[in-house]
Design a protein around this motif. Structure first.
Motif, PDB file in Angstrom:
ATOM      1  N   CYS A   1      32.015 -38.149 -20.074  1.00 40.86           N
ATOM      2  CA  CYS A   1      33.444 -38.466 -20.263  1.00 40.86           C
ATOM      3  C   CYS A   1      33.967 -37.885 -21.573  1.00 40.86           C
ATOM      4  O   CYS A   1      35.102 -37.407 -21.652  1.00 40.86           O
ATOM      5  N   TYR A   2      33.127 -37.935 -22.617  1.00 39.71           N
ATOM      6  CA  TYR A   2      33.522 -37.395 -23.919  1.00 39.71           C
ATOM      7  C   TYR A   2      33.706 -35.879 -23.851  1.00 39.71           C
ATOM      8  O   TYR A   2      34.714 -35.338 -24.321  1.00 39.71           O
TER       9      TYR A   2
ATOM     10  N   ARG B   1      36.755 -34.727 -21.393  1.00 42.25           N
ATOM     11  CA  ARG B   1      38.049 -35.396 -21.513  1.00 42.25           C
ATOM     12  C   ARG B   1      39.230 -34.439 -21.367  1.00 42.25           C
ATOM     13  O   ARG B   1      40.321 -34.850 -20.959  1.00 42.25           O
TER      14      ARG B   1
ATOM     15  N   LEU C   1      39.166 -42.336 -22.027  1.00 44.27           N
ATOM     16  CA  LEU C   1      39.488 -41.325 -23.035  1.00 44.27           C
ATOM     17  C   LEU C   1      40.796 -40.621 -22.724  1.00 44.27           C
ATOM     18  O   LEU C   1      41.441 -40.074 -23.621  1.00 44.27           O
TER      19      LEU C   1
END
Length: 319
Positions: free
Chosen positions: A81-82, A85, A99
């Motif tokens: 996810c980081y 994003r 995010l």
């Protein structure tokens, strides 16, 4: 004269607001871990442990392996996810991830990912054994570096090789029980490896517009339904054939064998039905989701049978 009393800043309301804020933050952190993916991974973990033990392992070992495995998968999901994003905000399917909405900052997500990964390794190392911990680390590395950072945005074969990360739970489970990786674990690894493309490519057909907007070359998004359906059929046949190797090489009994044959035949039927529709016309993306959901049912049935098998009868073929 009437006095007006404001209740917006009372201690009770402040406490409620604080509690709601904490719950919302906790829910956002949970979403980072991709809990539905974790559920699917855990479906394969406990049955593999039972099969490796030929009975029930200790509760402590089960808990350590399940929690450690869940934390490893959650860490990998949070790292994903980081890193992704920027493309998540371009896709309708992922536009509500924490995010993207701002419920979690990039720094918070990164710290959370590292802490969850470290906790996973510690739990597996001391709760199971070092081999399972190293395999857990390998799963995180494979999903984050090999799949997310290297393959996902570069090749239509991303999910084929990157999907190997989702196969590690059976290795972790087997290693937790036996402190080794033996042929049955390798066969189960390969079953999930071959299962991943016919599971995921129909989903990428359904959300093809999302992937095209984000410039992510998922095969289901960049190739026509005719091409994808052929690949789904080929991988489905390979997967079912591999699942049957558990009979001569993995000591499987009649419960697993009957389930593998019947569930495999059903999934092959659905795969061929997708192929037939694709050859007649460019099928609507939503029609492909039947194969996606069917793949989940197939894998669930197969591993339930794997868990039951040691308790009913004996191996069909001598090891």
């Amino acid at each position: 004269m009437t006095a007006t009393v404001s209740t917006t800043d009372t201690p009770l309301n402040a406490s409620r607001a604080s509690g709601a804020g904490f719950a919302r933050k906790a829910k956002a952190y949970l979403a980072l871990t991709k809990p539905r993916v974790i559920e699917l991974l855990l479906v394969s973990t406990l049955p593999t442990m039972i099969y490796a033990e030929r009975g029930f392992p200790s509760i402590g070992l089960i808990l350590a392996t399940l929690v450690g495995g869940a934390f490893a998968a959650g860490s990998a999901g949070a790292f994903n996810c980081y890193i992704d994003r920027d493309i998540d905000k371009l896709m309708h399917r992922t536009e509500n991830r924490p995010l993207v909405t701002g419920e979690v900052t990039p720094r918070e997500a990164l710290v959370f990912s590292w802490l969850l990964g470290a906790a996973a390794i510690v739990i597996l190392w001391f709760g199971a054994n070092p081999l399972s911990a190293w395999l857990g680390l390998g799963a995180i590395f494979f999903y984050v570096v090999i799949y997310t950072m290297i393959l996902k945005r570069r090749t239509a074969q991303n999910i084929v090789w990157g999907g190997a990360a989702g196969c590690f739970p059976v290795l972790i489970a087997w290693a937790a029980v036996t402190n080794s990786v033996e042929w049955p674990a390798v066969i189960l690894f390969m079953v999930i490896f071959l299962w991943t493309p016919p599971h995921y490519w129909p989903l990428s057909m359904r959300y093809g517009e999302d992937y095209r907007n984000a410039k992510v070359p998922m095969l289901g998004a960049i190739a026509g339904a005719k091409v994808v359906s052929v690949q789904v059929v080929l991988y489905a046949w390979a997967m079912v054939a591999c699942s049957l190797l558990m009979i001569p090489a993995g000591g499987a009994g009649w419960v697993y064998t009957v389930t593998a044959v019947l569930a495999g035949a059903w999934f092959l039927y659905e795969s061929h039905a997708l192929y037939a529709r694709a050859q007649r016309e460019d099928i609507a993306d939503k029609r492909a989701m039947k194969v996606f959901h069917g793949s989940i049912s197939y894998l669930t049935l197969l591993f339930i049978a794997l868990a039951v098998d040691p308790f009913v009868g004996h191996a069909l073929m001598a090891g």
